[in-house]
Design a protein around this motif. Structure first.
Motif, PDB file in Angstrom:
ATOM      1  N   ALA A 510      -9.230  -9.046 -22.938  1.00  0.00           N
ATOM      2  CA  ALA A 510      -9.695  -7.743 -23.394  1.00  0.00           C
ATOM      3  C   ALA A 510      -8.804  -7.219 -24.521  1.00  0.00           C
ATOM      4  CB  ALA A 510      -9.700  -6.760 -22.221  1.00  0.00           C
ATOM      5  N   GLU A 511      -7.493  -7.438 -24.403  1.00  0.00           N
ATOM      6  CA  GLU A 511      -6.571  -7.037 -25.472  1.00  0.00           C
ATOM      7  C   GLU A 511      -6.932  -7.721 -26.789  1.00  0.00           C
ATOM      8  OE1 GLU A 511      -2.254  -6.800 -24.946  1.00  0.00           O
ATOM      9  OE2 GLU A 511      -2.605  -7.209 -22.822  1.00  0.00           O
ATOM     10  N   ARG A 512      -7.144  -9.038 -26.718  1.00  0.00           N
ATOM     11  CA  ARG A 512      -7.434  -9.790 -27.934  1.00  0.00           C
ATOM     12  C   ARG A 512      -8.753  -9.346 -28.560  1.00  0.00           C
ATOM     13  NH1 ARG A 512      -6.199 -14.691 -26.419  1.00  0.00           N
ATOM     14  NH2 ARG A 512      -8.161 -14.948 -25.322  1.00  0.00           N
ATOM     15  N   GLU A 513      -9.763  -9.150 -27.729  1.00  0.00           N
ATOM     16  CA  GLU A 513     -11.061  -8.724 -28.250  1.00  0.00           C
ATOM     17  C   GLU A 513     -10.958  -7.360 -28.928  1.00  0.00           C
ATOM     18  OE1 GLU A 513     -14.773  -8.558 -29.521  1.00  0.00           O
ATOM     19  OE2 GLU A 513     -13.764 -10.330 -28.697  1.00  0.00           O
ATOM     20  N   GLN A 514     -10.155  -6.453 -28.334  1.00  0.00           N
ATOM     21  CA  GLN A 514      -9.996  -5.138 -28.934  1.00  0.00           C
ATOM     22  C   GLN A 514      -9.276  -5.222 -30.274  1.00  0.00           C
ATOM     23  OE1 GLN A 514     -11.339  -2.347 -28.078  1.00  0.00           O
ATOM     24  NE2 GLN A 514     -10.332  -1.117 -29.656  1.00  0.00           N
ATOM     25  N   ARG A 517     -11.660  -6.510 -32.747  1.00  0.00           N
ATOM     26  CA  ARG A 517     -12.637  -5.469 -33.069  1.00  0.00           C
ATOM     27  C   ARG A 517     -12.059  -4.473 -34.079  1.00  0.00           C
ATOM     28  NH1 ARG A 517     -13.331  -3.783 -28.243  1.00  0.00           N
ATOM     29  NH2 ARG A 517     -14.974  -5.280 -27.734  1.00  0.00           N
ATOM     30  N   LEU A 518     -10.779  -4.120 -33.847  1.00  0.00           N
ATOM     31  CA  LEU A 518     -10.113  -3.216 -34.793  1.00  0.00           C
ATOM     32  C   LEU A 518      -9.986  -3.857 -36.174  1.00  0.00           C
ATOM     33  CD1 LEU A 518      -7.281  -1.765 -32.510  1.00  0.00           C
ATOM     34  CD2 LEU A 518      -9.351  -0.587 -33.289  1.00  0.00           C
ATOM     35  N   ARG A 519      -9.749  -5.157 -36.200  1.00  0.00           N
ATOM     36  CA  ARG A 519      -9.630  -5.860 -37.476  1.00  0.00           C
ATOM     37  C   ARG A 519     -10.970  -5.887 -38.198  1.00  0.00           C
ATOM     38  NH1 ARG A 519      -8.068  -6.513 -42.180  1.00  0.00           N
ATOM     39  NH2 ARG A 519      -8.632  -8.504 -43.127  1.00  0.00           N
ATOM     40  N   ARG A 520     -12.061  -6.131 -37.442  1.00  0.00           N
ATOM     41  CA  ARG A 520     -13.384  -6.162 -38.071  1.00  0.00           C
ATOM     42  C   ARG A 520     -13.740  -4.791 -38.658  1.00  0.00           C
ATOM     43  NH1 ARG A 520     -14.542  -9.564 -33.511  1.00  0.00           N
ATOM     44  NH2 ARG A 520     -15.342  -7.768 -32.337  1.00  0.00           N
ATOM     45  N   ARG A 521     -13.238  -3.714 -38.005  1.00  0.00           N
ATOM     46  CA  ARG A 521     -13.482  -2.363 -38.514  1.00  0.00           C
ATOM     47  C   ARG A 521     -12.483  -1.973 -39.608  1.00  0.00           C
ATOM     48  NH1 ARG A 521     -13.921   0.518 -32.554  1.00  0.00           N
ATOM     49  NH2 ARG A 521     -15.911  -0.420 -31.907  1.00  0.00           N
ATOM     50  N   ARG A 522     -11.554  -2.898 -39.921  1.00  0.00           N
ATOM     51  CA  ARG A 522     -10.527  -2.672 -40.932  1.00  0.00           C
ATOM     52  C   ARG A 522      -9.603  -1.489 -40.570  1.00  0.00           C
ATOM     53  NH1 ARG A 522     -11.488  -5.822 -45.254  1.00  0.00           N
ATOM     54  NH2 ARG A 522     -13.608  -6.640 -45.503  1.00  0.00           N
ATOM     55  N   GLN A 523      -9.393  -1.293 -39.261  1.00  0.00           N
ATOM     56  CA  GLN A 523      -8.482  -0.248 -38.815  1.00  0.00           C
ATOM     57  C   GLN A 523      -7.051  -0.754 -38.707  1.00  0.00           C
ATOM     58  OE1 GLN A 523     -10.774   0.826 -35.237  1.00  0.00           O
ATOM     59  NE2 GLN A 523     -11.137   2.853 -36.152  1.00  0.00           N
ATOM     60  N   ILE A 524      -6.842  -2.069 -38.726  1.00  0.00           N
ATOM     61  CA  ILE A 524      -5.511  -2.673 -38.803  1.00  0.00           C
ATOM     62  C   ILE A 524      -5.564  -3.785 -39.835  1.00  0.00           C
ATOM     63  CG2 ILE A 524      -4.827  -2.127 -36.431  1.00  0.00           C
ATOM     64  CD1 ILE A 524      -5.436  -5.021 -35.695  1.00  0.00           C
ATOM     65  N   GLU A 527      -2.431  -9.176 -41.310  1.00  0.00           N
ATOM     66  CA  GLU A 527      -1.138  -9.713 -40.863  1.00  0.00           C
ATOM     67  C   GLU A 527      -0.790  -9.193 -39.471  1.00  0.00           C
ATOM     68  OE1 GLU A 527       3.528  -9.924 -42.351  1.00  0.00           O
ATOM     69  OE2 GLU A 527       1.994  -8.990 -43.608  1.00  0.00           O
ATOM     70  N   ALA A 528      -0.997  -7.898 -39.242  1.00  0.00           N
ATOM     71  CA  ALA A 528      -0.712  -7.331 -37.925  1.00  0.00           C
ATOM     72  C   ALA A 528      -1.630  -7.924 -36.863  1.00  0.00           C
ATOM     73  CB  ALA A 528      -0.871  -5.814 -37.960  1.00  0.00           C
ATOM     74  N   ALA A 529      -2.912  -8.113 -37.212  1.00  0.00           N
ATOM     75  CA  ALA A 529      -3.861  -8.686 -36.253  1.00  0.00           C
ATOM     76  C   ALA A 529      -3.458 -10.106 -35.874  1.00  0.00           C
ATOM     77  CB  ALA A 529      -5.267  -8.670 -36.843  1.00  0.00           C
ATOM     78  N   ARG A 530      -3.069 -10.910 -36.836  1.00  0.00           N
ATOM     79  CA  ARG A 530      -2.653 -12.288 -36.550  1.00  0.00           C
ATOM     80  C   ARG A 530      -1.431 -12.315 -35.640  1.00  0.00           C
ATOM     81  NH1 ARG A 530      -3.069 -15.494 -42.355  1.00  0.00           N
ATOM     82  NH2 ARG A 530      -5.353 -15.592 -42.464  1.00  0.00           N
ATOM     83  N   LYS A 531      -0.467 -11.455 -35.918  1.00  0.00           N
ATOM     84  CA  LYS A 531       0.753 -11.421 -35.116  1.00  0.00           C
ATOM     85  C   LYS A 531       0.436 -11.074 -33.665  1.00  0.00           C
ATOM     86  CE  LYS A 531       5.149  -8.989 -34.600  1.00  0.00           C
ATOM     87  NZ  LYS A 531       6.026  -7.919 -35.116  1.00  0.00           N
ATOM     88  N   LEU A 532      -0.379 -10.023 -33.458  1.00  0.00           N
ATOM     89  CA  LEU A 532      -0.695  -9.582 -32.108  1.00  0.00           C
ATOM     90  C   LEU A 532      -1.516 -10.634 -31.351  1.00  0.00           C
ATOM     91  CD1 LEU A 532      -1.547  -5.844 -32.858  1.00  0.00           C
ATOM     92  CD2 LEU A 532       0.506  -6.730 -31.734  1.00  0.00           C
ATOM     93  N   VAL A 533      -2.484 -11.238 -32.032  1.00  0.00           N
ATOM     94  CA  VAL A 533      -3.310 -12.263 -31.392  1.00  0.00           C
ATOM     95  C   VAL A 533      -2.461 -13.469 -31.018  1.00  0.00           C
ATOM     96  CG1 VAL A 533      -5.172 -13.923 -31.782  1.00  0.00           C
ATOM     97  CG2 VAL A 533      -5.477 -11.527 -32.423  1.00  0.00           C
ATOM     98  N   ARG A 534      -1.530 -13.856 -31.889  1.00  0.00           N
ATOM     99  CA  ARG A 534      -0.657 -14.994 -31.584  1.00  0.00           C
ATOM    100  C   ARG A 534       0.199 -14.713 -30.350  1.00  0.00           C
ATOM    101  NH1 ARG A 534       1.191 -15.580 -36.250  1.00  0.00           N
ATOM    102  NH2 ARG A 534       3.158 -14.437 -36.069  1.00  0.00           N
TER     103      ARG A 534
END
Length: 544
Positions: A510-514, A517-524, A527-534
């Motif tokens: 659920a964390e990863r999907e959220q 989702r934030l990345r697709r909405r361009r809210q983050i 680079e930050a999205a990749r770090k958190l997903v990793r």
């Protein structure tokens, strides 16, 4: 077609095969799908792969043997080492002699040395093919370890026998004394070189890590080079490159226990080796399917030259060889288990007699696969006088037929045999694992305290570090408490841990999907999205 295009097409076929197996509503061994795809390639594209035996052997055999040796649990290997050696050595020699004579009797036009070469190449088994067959009917762990250990050793013994038979076919002579001395040199030298290469690589890499830090890419690349280095060096020393690759893999499992690689490096290395193993095995079977029409045509010509105009005789030969292999294996397994029970009785040990289903499943599980195909394709193309190697296409077709038919038989026979199959009692390692987890948690608590004092020394906010250390320490204390349950409560503890694992996995996904989702909405940002997903991926890998 150029080489690069051929490689890309083969790799794409391997990818497609994996998808097809998952899509099919019934269980079909992955190698059979890959063979079918390879055959389909010849109908839609003029791939025209020319296989050079020496290059083919060098590219595929060392990494496959190395990773098998590296990953097999050493405790499981030595737990049933006597039974494994009987299957990997005694059964191989018996197979070469009896099946070789049977092939020569069935096909008198095939020279005896070539018949022995075919028998040698069909003697190794392939646990990867068994795993594919039993993917929807899990095989008992101990039986799988026996099959893996047998395959690891009979790969070497079978291919060494192939080497002797091929030499006899080329020279027309064979000396038992010379062969025995050569075998000792091949075996001892190959094993020693494999261990030495792995030790040198592990020692050098450890020294570099301690003095200059670790570079994940270099470490992974080094592990990829070890099997090839061991194989080539052994062959240059006229030893067994096969045994060198096997011993390099087995010794790597020992040396890796004191090779202090970072967690991220180990995760990346595992992913790389999984990919290489999947690709190498897949390409071998796709190539088999691609070569099969041409091999079949050449084999039928050999049969006609032998006086049999009906190509159905090829099917008869393949069925007869498979039946002989199953009968030999069944008799050998039964005799080995009987001898084991006899020795246990002499020692007055109470041992449960294995069921007939276990004996039959062990016999049918001797499926032939990638090593058999890779080995038979190394038969020379020409004789020393420039003439064609006798019955080479027929030998390749027989080996290919044995691979396919053994997989088909196992696909239908193993699932009902393995259903609810129970092995003789195996000493449980659950207590051993629990004690190791407790010891690791206690070591973690000591390290937290030591690091807390280092961070808080001379600082005014020392209480901050004490509070953080207490929170982390409480997590480890909970682990210790949960694992110090009495034996009667252990099943409950296991259920609790499984429930916690499932909940954590759901939360992480659920964390990863959220985050995505934030990345697709361009809210983050990316680079930050990749770090958190990793980070989430690494945590999920632990619980998966």
């Amino acid at each position: 077609m150029d080489t690069i295009s051929i490689v890309l097409i083969l790799l794409f076929a391997v990818v497609v095969s994996g998808s097809l197996v998952r899509m099919l509503p019934f269980a079909v061994p992955l190698p059979l799908v890959q063979i079918a795809l390879g055959a389909a390639l010849t109908a839609v594209a003029d791939v025209g792969v020319t296989l050079h035996p020496d290059i083919f052997f060098l590219l595929f055999i060392p990494p496959l043997l190395f990773i098998d040796g590296w990953r097999i649990p050493n405790e499981a290997l030595f737990q049933d080492i006597g039974f494994i050696l009987e299957l990997a050595l005694g059964l191989v020699v018996l197979t070469v002699l009896i099946v070789g004579l049977l092939i020569h009797w069935l096909i008198p036009a095939m020279p005896l040395a070539v018949a022995f070469a075919v028998a040698a190449v069909v003697s190794p088994t392939d646990p990867i093919a068994v795993s594919a067959i039993t993917s929807r009917t899990p095989i008992p762990k101990r039986l799988m370890h026996i099959l893996e250990g047998e395959s690891l050793l009979n790969d070497a013994s079978g291919l060494v026998c192939l080497r002797f038979a091929t030499a006899a076919a080329l020279t027309g002579t064979f000396s038992l004394v010379d062969a025995s001395l050569t075998f000792l040199w091949l075996a001892i030298g190959g094993i020693a070189i494999g261990v030495a290469v792995t030790w040198a690589a592990a020692t050098g890499k450890r020294w570099m890590n301690q003095h200059y830090g670790e570079e994940p890419g270099g470490y992974i690349l080094l592990t990829l080079l070890i099997p090839f280095g061991a194989y080539i060096l052994a062959e240059e020393m006229h030893c067994s490159g096969i045994l060198a690759a096997v011993s390099a893999g087995v010794s790597m499992s020992y040396f890796s226990t004191w090779q202090e690689a970072r967690a991220s490096t180990r995760l990346r290395g595992t992913a790389v080796w999984d990919t290489i193993q999947f690709a190498a095995n897949g390409i071998i079977f796709v190539l088999l399917g691609e070569q099969l029409p041409g091999i079949a045509n050449g084999a039928m010509e050999s049969v006609r030259q032998a006086g049999d105009s009906n190509p159905l005789w090829l099917v008869v030969y393949i069925v007869a060889i498979n039946l002989a292999l199953i009968a030999l294996r069944l008799g050998w397994v039964w005799a080995s288990l009987t001898f084991f029970l006899f020795r246990a009785g002499k020692r007055q040990e109470a041992v449960a007699r294995p069921s007939w289903r276990l004996v039959l499943a062990t016999s049918i599980a001797g499926v032939r696969g990638a090593i058999t195909l890779a080995g038979v394709l190394t038969l020379p193309l020409i004789m020393p006088d420039g003439s064609d190697f006798p019955a080479r296409n027929l030998a390749i077709l027989l080996a290919s037929g044995v691979i396919i038919l053994s997989m088909v038989i196992a696909s239908f026979a193993l699932p009902p045999l393995l259903c609810d199959l129970e092995l003789p009692p195996d000493p449980s390692r659950q207590d051993e694992e629990i004690q190791a987890r407790i010891a690791a948690s206690e070591a973690a608590i000591r390290a937290i305290r030591h690091r807390q004092h280092q961070l808080a020394e001379g600082r005014e906010d020392a209480d901050f570090y004490a509070d953080v250390a207490a929170r982390v320490t409480d997590l480890y204390r909970q682990r210790i408490t949960s694992r110090q349950a009495v034996s009667g409560e252990q099943p409950t503890v296991v259920r609790l841990e499984e429930a916690e694992r499932q909940l954590r996995l759901s939360a992480l996904r659920a964390e990863r999907e959220q985050i995505l989702r934030l990345r697709r909405r361009r809210q983050i940002g990316e680079e930050a999205a990749r770090k958190l997903v990793r980070e989430i991926d690494y945590i999920e890998a632990r619980f998966s």
